[in-house]
Design a protein around this motif. Structure first.
Motif, short mmCIF file in Angstrom:
data_model
loop_
_atom_site.label_atom_id
_atom_site.label_comp_id
_atom_site.label_asym_id
_atom_site.label_seq_id
_atom_site.Cartn_x
_atom_site.Cartn_y
_atom_site.Cartn_z
N ILE A 157 0.86 -1.19 0.00
CA ILE A 157 0.00 0.00 0.00
C ILE A 157 0.89 1.23 0.00
CG2 ILE A 157 -1.82 1.26 1.22
CD1 ILE A 157 -2.56 -1.41 2.59
N ASP A 158 0.81 2.03 -1.05
CA ASP A 158 1.56 3.29 -1.13
C ASP A 158 0.76 4.37 -0.42
OD1 ASP A 158 3.76 2.35 -2.70
OD2 ASP A 158 2.46 2.35 -4.43
N THR A 159 1.23 4.81 0.74
CA THR A 159 0.51 5.85 1.47
C THR A 159 0.88 7.25 1.00
OG1 THR A 159 2.19 5.82 3.23
CG2 THR A 159 0.30 4.36 3.49
N PHE A 210 -9.93 8.37 5.19
CA PHE A 210 -8.65 7.81 5.59
C PHE A 210 -8.73 7.41 7.06
CE2 PHE A 210 -7.54 10.38 1.95
CZ PHE A 210 -6.60 9.61 1.29
N ILE A 211 -8.03 6.33 7.39
CA ILE A 211 -8.01 5.86 8.77
C ILE A 211 -6.56 5.73 9.24
CG2 ILE A 211 -10.22 4.66 8.74
CD1 ILE A 211 -8.74 2.07 8.13
N ASN A 212 -6.36 6.03 10.52
CA ASN A 212 -5.06 5.84 11.16
C ASN A 212 -5.11 4.56 11.98
OD1 ASN A 212 -4.78 8.58 10.25
ND2 ASN A 212 -3.08 8.77 11.69
N ASP A 226 2.39 3.84 13.34
CA ASP A 226 1.03 3.94 12.82
C ASP A 226 1.08 3.97 11.29
OD1 ASP A 226 2.00 6.84 13.35
OD2 ASP A 226 0.37 7.09 11.92
N ILE A 227 0.00 3.52 10.70
CA ILE A 227 -0.13 3.56 9.24
C ILE A 227 -1.42 4.27 8.90
CG2 ILE A 227 1.29 1.53 8.80
CD1 ILE A 227 -1.15 -0.16 8.62
N ARG A 228 -1.37 5.03 7.84
CA ARG A 228 -2.54 5.81 7.40
C ARG A 228 -2.90 5.34 6.00
NH1 ARG A 228 -5.37 10.69 7.79
NH2 ARG A 228 -5.58 11.87 5.87
N ILE A 229 -4.10 4.78 5.87
CA ILE A 229 -4.53 4.24 4.58
C ILE A 229 -5.97 4.68 4.31
CG2 ILE A 229 -3.02 2.24 4.73
CD1 ILE A 229 -5.44 0.57 5.54
N SER A 230 -6.38 4.57 3.07
CA SER A 230 -7.77 4.85 2.73
C SER A 230 -8.62 3.62 3.04
CB SER A 230 -7.90 5.21 1.25
OG SER A 230 -7.70 4.05 0.45
N THR A 231 -9.91 3.83 3.19
CA THR A 231 -10.80 2.70 3.47
C THR A 231 -10.88 1.74 2.28
OG1 THR A 231 -12.64 4.15 2.82
CG2 THR A 231 -12.22 3.89 5.17
N PHE A 232 -10.50 2.23 1.09
CA PHE A 232 -10.50 1.34 -0.07
C PHE A 232 -9.43 0.25 0.08
CE2 PHE A 232 -11.99 5.43 -1.95
CZ PHE A 232 -13.29 5.03 -2.20
N PRO A 252 -15.73 7.14 13.58
CA PRO A 252 -16.55 6.81 12.40
C PRO A 252 -15.69 6.11 11.35
CG PRO A 252 -16.04 9.16 12.44
CD PRO A 252 -15.55 8.59 13.73
N PHE A 253 -16.17 4.99 10.89
CA PHE A 253 -15.39 4.20 9.94
C PHE A 253 -16.32 3.63 8.89
CE2 PHE A 253 -13.25 -0.07 9.15
CZ PHE A 253 -12.51 0.44 8.11
N HIS A 254 -16.10 4.01 7.63
CA HIS A 254 -16.99 3.59 6.55
C HIS A 254 -16.27 2.58 5.67
CE1 HIS A 254 -17.84 8.04 7.29
NE2 HIS A 254 -18.73 7.36 7.97
N ARG A 255 -16.56 1.32 5.92
CA ARG A 255 -15.93 0.29 5.09
C ARG A 255 -16.45 0.35 3.65
NH1 ARG A 255 -16.80 -2.16 10.00
NH2 ARG A 255 -15.00 -3.17 10.98
#
Length: 369
Positions: A157-159, A210-212, A226-232, A252-255
């Motif tokens: 995953i390229d952040t 984005f989620i941490n 920590d890693i920061r990625i998109s929900t995708f 809030p987390f939208h899968r």
């Protein structure tokens, strides 16, 4: 604009692109790892050794940037000679020059120190030693990671342009400019601690979240990161890791697109007038888990009758649904190809088929009789 100021701005811009290369530089291969690929070797063949060399080379190149600026001032004849003369006459000039030389010299000293005993003191190797028995053979751990990285089922995953996350069968690795953060699946907790959403366009479809994720190894001496990625990218990560990813309360987390719509639906419904009732509320007809908490109560314009009319109509049903089930029902009746207009569309009551819109979904308050 003077030649000196122009040179300074251009040099700062180029330096910024070297330290944090933009997409255009990455695409054109104008990065340290691309320009010196022949010296660095193959990341696929020897993942750990590749990143040891890459981190060392990156650190040294970055340390040369201040010296390069001063050297440019001296060598470029088109720079205003009077400006340079002022530098020479300033007592701080010698201090600045010495500082730009001391920086690379200190980095070279650190690199020499790290390289002793087969790079045993390098920060990457120090992280690997944590996962060895008695801090002994780090190359065994490195070999295991190398083998897993060669497999095609790894997740990358390229952040951003300088940070990547690699997830293999047993390891979670965060790659940064100067080091690797390493965690092993079976002794690591993954916690979603924060999320933020950004609108890429005015439409609903254009939002991205984005989620941490806090990566907390339980191994003694291992660093948290920590890693920061998109929900995708979250689903790929979840499928690869061997343990459940914990979501902190109130994050809030939208899968999926539906998760995002449900949250927006709830927010809008909460602003509608409250429907008060003295009747006893029963469990929701949809989930049977929570008490019914919404009522379809006409609030948008004039009341009209007739099934052929496109206007909202009056619903005479008692409160039978919770807000989440009502949101899911509403979404299920919309065109999945046009989510940007879902919220402004209409739906029919699950029981009586009366037509309603989001303005008619009212929170229920139970009053004492």
């Amino acid at each position: 604009m003077s030649a000196y100021l122009f040179y300074t701005l251009i040099y700062c811009l180029i330096s910024g692109c070297i330290i944090y290369p933009p997409v255009e530089f990455v695409s054109a291969g104008l990065t340290i790892k691309s320009l010196f690929a022949s010296w660095l070797g193959s990341e696929t063949e020897s993942f750990i050794n590749y990143h040891i060399k890459r981190s060392v080379f990156t650190l040294f190149i970055h340390s040369l940037l201040p010296f390069g600026y001063i050297l440019g001032l001296i060598l470029f004849n088109h720079v205003d000679a009077n400006k340079i003369q002022l530098f020479y006459q300033n007592p701080l000039w010698l201090t600045v020059v010495i500082a730009t030389i001391v920086g690379p010299a200190y980095v070279l000293y650190k690199i020499f120190k790290w390289s002793k005993n087969d790079w045993k003191m390098h920060p990457i190797v120090q992280n690997l030693l944590i996962y060895t028995d008695n801090y002994a053979n780090w190359k065994a751990v490195a070999s295991e990671i190398d083998i897993e990285y060669r497999r095609i089922d790894k997740i990358i995953i390229d952040t951003n342009s300088i940070t990547r996350v690699v997830v293999t069968d047993n390891w979670i690795i965060k790659i940064t400019s100067y080091k690797l953060y390493i965690a092993q699946h079976n002794d690591t907790a993954l916690i979603i601690s924060r999320s933020d959403s950004h609108a890429l366009s005015p439409s609903f479809r254009g939002e991205i979240q984005f989620i941490n994720i806090e990566v907390k190894p339980t191994r003694e001496g291992a660093e948290y990161f920590d890693i920061r990625i998109s929900t995708f990218a979250f689903k790929d990560l979840q499928d690869k890791v061997q343990q459940q990813i914990v979501i902190l309360k109130d994050v809030p987390f939208h899968r999926t697109l539906l998760d995002r719509f449900i949250d927006v639906f709830k927010e809008q419904a909460a602003e509608n007038p409250i429907y008060e009732t003295a009747m006893e509320l029963e469990n929701c007809m949809g989930c049977m888990q929570v008490k019914s908490n919404v009522k379809l109560n006409k609030h948008c314009g004039n009341i009209t009758e007739g099934p052929s009319n496109d206007e909202c109509t009056t619903c005479h049903c008692r409160p039978m649904w919770c807000i989440e089930c009502m949101a899911k029902w509403f979404a299920s009746r919309q065109n999945e190809n046009t989510p940007e207009i879902w919220l402004s569309s209409k739906c029919t009551c699950p029981a009586c088929r009366a037509k309603f819109c989001i303005l008619d979904v009212c929170p229920v308050r139970n009053i004492d009789t």
